[in-house]
Design a protein around this motif. Structure first.
Motif, mmCIF file in Angstrom:
data_model
loop_
_atom_site.group_PDB
_atom_site.id
_atom_site.type_symbol
_atom_site.label_atom_id
_atom_site.label_comp_id
_atom_site.label_asym_id
_atom_site.label_seq_id
_atom_site.Cartn_x
_atom_site.Cartn_y
_atom_site.Cartn_z
ATOM 1 N N PRO A 18 0.809 -1.227 0.000
ATOM 2 C CA PRO A 18 0.000 0.000 0.000
ATOM 3 C C PRO A 18 0.842 1.277 0.000
ATOM 4 O O PRO A 18 0.526 2.239 -0.698
ATOM 5 C CB PRO A 18 -0.809 -0.090 1.299
ATOM 6 C CG PRO A 18 -0.697 -1.484 1.771
ATOM 7 C CD PRO A 18 0.485 -2.112 1.123
ATOM 8 N N GLU A 19 1.965 1.272 0.780
ATOM 9 C CA GLU A 19 2.751 2.508 0.828
ATOM 10 C C GLU A 19 3.408 2.795 -0.527
ATOM 11 O O GLU A 19 3.557 3.943 -0.926
ATOM 12 C CB GLU A 19 3.788 2.485 1.958
ATOM 13 C CG GLU A 19 4.762 1.333 1.957
ATOM 14 C CD GLU A 19 4.280 0.178 2.830
ATOM 15 O OE1 GLU A 19 3.072 -0.091 2.855
ATOM 16 O OE2 GLU A 19 5.146 -0.457 3.486
ATOM 17 N N ASN A 20 3.757 1.707 -1.244
ATOM 18 C CA ASN A 20 4.331 1.926 -2.577
ATOM 19 C C ASN A 20 3.265 2.417 -3.550
ATOM 20 O O ASN A 20 3.525 3.277 -4.390
ATOM 21 C CB ASN A 20 4.940 0.629 -3.116
ATOM 22 C CG ASN A 20 6.178 0.251 -2.324
ATOM 23 O OD1 ASN A 20 6.747 1.099 -1.666
ATOM 24 N ND2 ASN A 20 6.568 -1.001 -2.366
ATOM 25 N N PHE A 21 2.067 1.859 -3.393
ATOM 26 C CA PHE A 21 0.982 2.300 -4.265
ATOM 27 C C PHE A 21 0.727 3.789 -4.044
ATOM 28 O O PHE A 21 0.618 4.569 -4.987
ATOM 29 C CB PHE A 21 -0.276 1.477 -3.978
ATOM 30 C CG PHE A 21 -1.409 1.828 -4.900
ATOM 31 C CD1 PHE A 21 -1.477 1.286 -6.176
ATOM 32 C CD2 PHE A 21 -2.386 2.729 -4.505
ATOM 33 C CE1 PHE A 21 -2.514 1.633 -7.043
ATOM 34 C CE2 PHE A 21 -3.421 3.079 -5.357
ATOM 35 C CZ PHE A 21 -3.477 2.523 -6.626
ATOM 36 N N ASN A 22 0.628 4.170 -2.771
ATOM 37 C CA ASN A 22 0.359 5.586 -2.464
ATOM 38 C C ASN A 22 1.450 6.493 -2.988
ATOM 39 O O ASN A 22 1.185 7.562 -3.528
ATOM 40 C CB ASN A 22 0.255 5.797 -0.939
ATOM 41 C CG ASN A 22 -1.056 5.269 -0.434
ATOM 42 O OD1 ASN A 22 -2.008 5.122 -1.211
ATOM 43 N ND2 ASN A 22 -1.118 4.955 0.846
ATOM 44 N N THR A 23 2.682 6.029 -2.815
ATOM 45 C CA THR A 23 3.803 6.887 -3.237
ATOM 46 C C THR A 23 3.888 7.009 -4.757
ATOM 47 O O THR A 23 4.042 8.101 -5.278
ATOM 48 C CB THR A 23 5.143 6.310 -2.709
ATOM 49 O OG1 THR A 23 5.030 6.171 -1.300
ATOM 50 C CG2 THR A 23 6.304 7.224 -3.040
ATOM 51 N N PHE A 136 10.172 4.878 3.664
ATOM 52 C CA PHE A 136 8.906 4.478 4.282
ATOM 53 C C PHE A 136 8.581 3.015 3.973
ATOM 54 O O PHE A 136 7.992 2.325 4.782
ATOM 55 C CB PHE A 136 7.763 5.373 3.808
ATOM 56 C CG PHE A 136 7.736 6.710 4.492
ATOM 57 C CD1 PHE A 136 7.569 6.800 5.864
ATOM 58 C CD2 PHE A 136 7.877 7.890 3.769
ATOM 59 C CE1 PHE A 136 7.554 8.025 6.515
ATOM 60 C CE2 PHE A 136 7.861 9.122 4.407
ATOM 61 C CZ PHE A 136 7.696 9.192 5.783
ATOM 62 N N ASN A 137 8.979 2.583 2.761
ATOM 63 C CA ASN A 137 8.587 1.213 2.411
ATOM 64 C C ASN A 137 9.395 0.134 3.144
ATOM 65 O O ASN A 137 9.053 -1.033 3.069
ATOM 66 C CB ASN A 137 8.596 0.982 0.886
ATOM 67 C CG ASN A 137 9.959 1.205 0.292
ATOM 68 O OD1 ASN A 137 10.963 1.145 1.001
ATOM 69 N ND2 ASN A 137 10.004 1.473 -0.999
ATOM 70 N N SER A 138 10.452 0.540 3.835
ATOM 71 C CA SER A 138 11.160 -0.486 4.620
ATOM 72 C C SER A 138 10.853 -0.329 6.107
ATOM 73 O O SER A 138 11.490 -0.957 6.949
ATOM 74 C CB SER A 138 12.666 -0.416 4.365
ATOM 75 O OG SER A 138 13.158 0.864 4.665
ATOM 76 N N GLN A 153 4.603 10.863 7.393
ATOM 77 C CA GLN A 153 4.121 10.808 6.007
ATOM 78 C C GLN A 153 3.414 12.116 5.627
ATOM 79 O O GLN A 153 3.572 12.619 4.523
ATOM 80 C CB GLN A 153 3.168 9.634 5.845
ATOM 81 C CG GLN A 153 3.929 8.321 5.687
ATOM 82 C CD GLN A 153 3.373 7.485 4.565
ATOM 83 O OE1 GLN A 153 2.167 7.277 4.500
ATOM 84 N NE2 GLN A 153 4.229 7.000 3.700
ATOM 85 N N ALA A 154 2.643 12.643 6.589
ATOM 86 C CA ALA A 154 1.942 13.901 6.307
ATOM 87 C C ALA A 154 2.957 15.007 6.017
ATOM 88 O O ALA A 154 2.783 15.794 5.080
ATOM 89 C CB ALA A 154 1.062 14.280 7.493
ATOM 90 N N HIS A 178 15.376 6.385 11.238
ATOM 91 C CA HIS A 178 14.790 5.781 10.039
ATOM 92 C C HIS A 178 13.697 6.708 9.473
ATOM 93 O O HIS A 178 13.671 7.021 8.281
ATOM 94 C CB HIS A 178 14.216 4.411 10.419
ATOM 95 C CG HIS A 178 13.812 3.585 9.248
ATOM 96 N ND1 HIS A 178 14.155 2.265 9.122
ATOM 97 C CD2 HIS A 178 13.088 3.878 8.139
ATOM 98 C CE1 HIS A 178 13.660 1.791 8.002
ATOM 99 N NE2 HIS A 178 12.998 2.765 7.388
ATOM 100 N N LEU A 179 12.827 7.171 10.363
ATOM 101 C CA LEU A 179 11.712 8.009 9.889
ATOM 102 C C LEU A 179 12.190 9.366 9.374
ATOM 103 O O LEU A 179 11.654 9.880 8.389
ATOM 104 C CB LEU A 179 10.676 8.197 10.999
ATOM 105 C CG LEU A 179 9.748 6.995 11.228
ATOM 106 C CD1 LEU A 179 8.841 7.234 12.431
ATOM 107 C CD2 LEU A 179 8.899 6.694 9.987
ATOM 108 N N LEU A 180 13.210 9.934 10.016
ATOM 109 C CA LEU A 180 13.723 11.229 9.538
ATOM 110 C C LEU A 180 14.232 11.086 8.095
ATOM 111 O O LEU A 180 13.924 11.899 7.235
ATOM 112 C CB LEU A 180 14.877 11.716 10.421
ATOM 113 C CG LEU A 180 14.542 12.270 11.811
ATOM 114 C CD1 LEU A 180 15.818 12.746 12.493
ATOM 115 C CD2 LEU A 180 13.575 13.426 11.731
ATOM 116 N N HIS A 181 15.003 10.030 7.868
ATOM 117 C CA HIS A 181 15.521 9.816 6.504
ATOM 118 C C HIS A 181 14.380 9.542 5.527
ATOM 119 O O HIS A 181 14.413 9.995 4.386
ATOM 120 C CB HIS A 181 16.500 8.638 6.480
ATOM 121 C CG HIS A 181 17.852 8.976 7.009
ATOM 122 N ND1 HIS A 181 18.805 9.635 6.273
ATOM 123 C CD2 HIS A 181 18.413 8.761 8.221
ATOM 124 C CE1 HIS A 181 19.902 9.800 6.995
ATOM 125 N NE2 HIS A 181 19.687 9.280 8.194
#
Ligand SMILES: Nc1ncnc2c1ncn2[C@@H]1O[C@H](COP(=O)(O)OP(=O)(O)OP(=O)(O)O)[C@@H](O)[C@H]1O
Length: 465
Positions: A18-23, A136-138, A153-154, A178-181
C-alpha cells in the motif's frame, strides 16, 4: 478518470504494498489516450524515472491484461505541458526490478522500488546526507509507531503545511532516525528541487565549532538557513551547550519564519530535556509531538521478517517469535541479533532453526540477565530519576520518590525471578502486598501514560545495554 487507467490501478493496488501504491501511483493520472497509447502525467522527471525503473513493466502487463492488447505508455511531466517530454517505452526493456510476467498473464508482485536516491550531481541535494536505505517502504508500521509514521508521512507529502515543527520522541533504537531519513527521501523523490538536509545534533555542533574556529560563521549559516527541510536527529545532544543552542535557535527561527519544515528527534520529551533553553523547548512544543513506543511482539516479528527478507533469508515463525521474545524493546538490538543468527548459520553452513537460534542467543541472554539483578535495577532507576538508592528503600511518600520506587518494583517483578516477599525485602522490608500494588499501578499507567512508559523504556534500555 479514464476507465482503463482506473481498472489498471485497481489491479496494481492488489499487487504491491500500500505505501508503494500511495507513493508511486496516487500522484499519477492519465491525460490522453488513443488507440495505441496512454499518456500519464507525473509530478516530475525524477518521479518519472523511478516509476519507469520500478513499475513500467507492471503497468504494461496490467494494461495488456485489461485491454487485451499491447499499449504504449508515455509520460508527461506535470505543469510543464508545453515542454512536455514524452518518452515512448520502446521495447519496454528496462533493467529495473519490476514484475515478472507468467505465461498465463498473471503478474507477480513487484519487488519494492529501490529507495529514492539522492541525486549526487544535483546541487540542491548534494549535501542532504540522506540514507536511501531508510525509506517508508522499509519501515514496519505497528500500533507503537502508527501515529509517528502517519505524522512523518503527512510532513513528507506536504512539507511545512500542517505539522511544523514535528518533534519525534522515542527511546533508543526505535526508528526515529529511520523516519527522519524516510521523510527526506520521500520529499526529495517528489520535489527534487527542494533543499533537504539530515543532520545529527552532534554533527551540527561539530560543524558549528569548526566554523567558529575557522572564522567561517557566514558559510555555516549559508549551509542551514536557505534549506527547505531540516531534519535534526538526537536534539537532546545540544543540552548544556549554550552556543550550539543559540545558533540552533536562530537557524530554527529563520527557517520557521520562511515557512520551511523542521523535524527534530529526541529520546526525551521537550519538557523532560534538561539544560535546554526555555525558548527552544517552547518552540519544540509549539508543533506536533509524535512518540514512538516500544514495539509489541507482532510488530517485532514483522520487523524481523522484513529485515530477513532484505538479507534474502527466510526465518520461521518460531525463530522469529523466539528472537522477538528475547529482545524486549530496542529494534537496533533485535536487528543485531538477527544478523548474528544469519552470520552464524552462514559460517557453520547450517539452516536457521530453533536449535541454532538458541545457541546464538544463549550467551547473549545470560549476559543480559546479569544486569537484571534487584540491586542493579535499583541503582539504574535511582540514577535515571536523580535520587538515591536509599530513597527507594525508604518510607518517603513524595511523588518524586514513590513513582521511581514503584517503577523499580515493577521492573523487578517483570524481569527477575525474585518472589514478591524477596522484592519487598530489598525495598526496606516492604510487605509483598506493596509490591503487588506497585506492579499493578505501573502496569496500568504504562498503557495510558506514554511519557512514563518512555522513562521505563529508557531504564530498560540502560539495563539491557
Ligand atoms: N518500524 C521499523 N521497521 C523497520 N525497521 C525499523 C523500525 N524501527 C526501527 N527500525 C530499524 O532499527 C534500527 C534502529 O533504528 P533507528 O536508528 O532509526 O533508531 P533511533 O530511534 O534513531 O535510535 P537512536 O535513539 O539510538 O538514535 C534501524 O536499522 C532501523 O531501520
Amino acid at each position: 478518470m479514464d476507465v482503463l487507467w482506473k481498472n489498471c490501478l485497481d489491479l496494481i493496488e492488489q499487487k504491491i504494498l500500500p505505501e508503494n501504491f500511495n507513493t508511486w501511483f496516487t500522484p499519477v493520472y492519465p491525460c490522453a489516450k488513443n488507440e495505441n497509447t496512454l499518456t500519464l502525467v507525473v509530478p516530475n522527471r525524477f518521479f518519472e524515472r523511478c516509476l519507469r525503473e520500478n513499475y513500467l513493466e507492471l503497468i504494461h502487463e496490467t494494461l495488456e491484461h485489461i485491454a487485451d492488447k499491447k499499449l504504449e505508455v508515455c509520460f508527461q511531466v506535470n505543469g510543464n505541458a508545453s515542454k512536455a517530454e514524452t518518452h515512448s517505452n520502446g521495447n519496454g526493456a528496462h533493467p529495473g526490478n519490476g514484475s515478472t510476467a507468467k505465461g498465463n498473464g498473471h503478474v507477480e508482485p513487484v519487488a519494492e522500488p529501490a529507495a529514492p536516491r539522492v541525486e549526487v550531481g544535483d546541487p540542491a541535494n548534494r549535501e542532504s546526507f540522506l540514507n536511501p536505505k531508510y525509506a517508508f517502504n522499509s519501515f514496519v508500521i505497528g500500533p507503537n509507531n502508527q501515529f509517528a509514521h502517519a505524522a512523518c508521512q503527512a510532513v513528507a507529502q506536504n512539507p511545512a503545511h500542517n505539522y511544523n515543527p514535528l518533534f519525534l520522541y522515542g527511546a533508543v533504537g526505535l526508528g526515529k532516525t529511520h523516519l527522519l531519513h524516510a521523510i527526506g527521501n520521500q520529499i526529495t523523490a517528489h520535489n527534487p528541487n527542494l533543499r533537504v538536509r539530515y543532520i545529527s545534533a552532534e554533527r551540527f555542533t561539530v560543524d558549528l565549532i569548526e566554523s567558529i574556529k575557522r572564522d567561517k560563521m557566514a558559510q555555516f549559516r549559508e549551509r542551514y538557513r536557505p534549506l527547505d527541510v531540516l531534519l535534526v536527529d538526537d536534539i537532546q545532544f545540544i543540552a548544556g551547550k549554550e552556543r550550539t543552542q543559540e545558533e540552533f535557535f536562530y537557524t530554527f527561527n529563520s527557517l520557521y519564519e520562511y515557512h520551511k519544515q523542521i523535524v527534530v528527534s529526541s529520546d526525551r520529551y521537550p519538557k523532560d530535556m534538561k539544560n535546554i533553553e526555555e525558548r527552544l523547548r517552547s518552540r519544540f512544543e509549539s508543533g506536533l509531538i509524535a512518540d514512538i513506543m516500544p514495539p509489541d511482539l507482532e510488530t517485532k516479528m514483522a520487523i524481523l521478517y522484513k529485515k530477513a527478507d532484505l538479507h534474502e533469508k527466510n526465518i520461521s515463525q518460531d525463530v522469529a517469535m523466539f528472537l522477538a521474545n528475547n529482545i524486549k524493546s530496542n529494534i537496533r538490538e533485535l536487528e543485531g541479533v538477527l544478523l548474528r543468527v544469519i552470520a552464524y548459520a552462514s559460517f557453520t553452513r547450517r539452516n536457521i532453526d530453533m536449535t541454532l537460534a538458541k545457541e546464538v542467543l544463549k550467551d547473549f541472554t545470560v549476559d543480559k540477565n546479569k544486569n537484571f539483578s534487584i540491586a542493579n535495577i535499583q541503582k539504574t532507576v535511582a540514577q535515571y530519576f536523580h535520587i538515591k538508592v536509599s530513597d527507594l528503600k525508604s518510607k518517603k511518600r513524595s511523588r518524586d520518590i514513590s513513582i521511581p520506587r514503584q517503577i523499580a518494583m515493577y521492573i523487578c517483578r517483570e524481569y527477575t525471578q525474585a518472589s514478591l516477599p524477596e522484592i519487598g525485602k530489598h525495598f526496606g522490608g516492604k510487605d509483598h502486598t506493596t509490591v503487588i500494588f506497585s506492579h499493578r499501578k505501573i502496569s496500568g499507567i504504562v498503557k495510558e501514560n506514554s511519557e512514563l512508559n518512555g522513562s521505563i523504556q529508557q531504564v530498560l534500555n540502560i539495563l539491557e545495554s
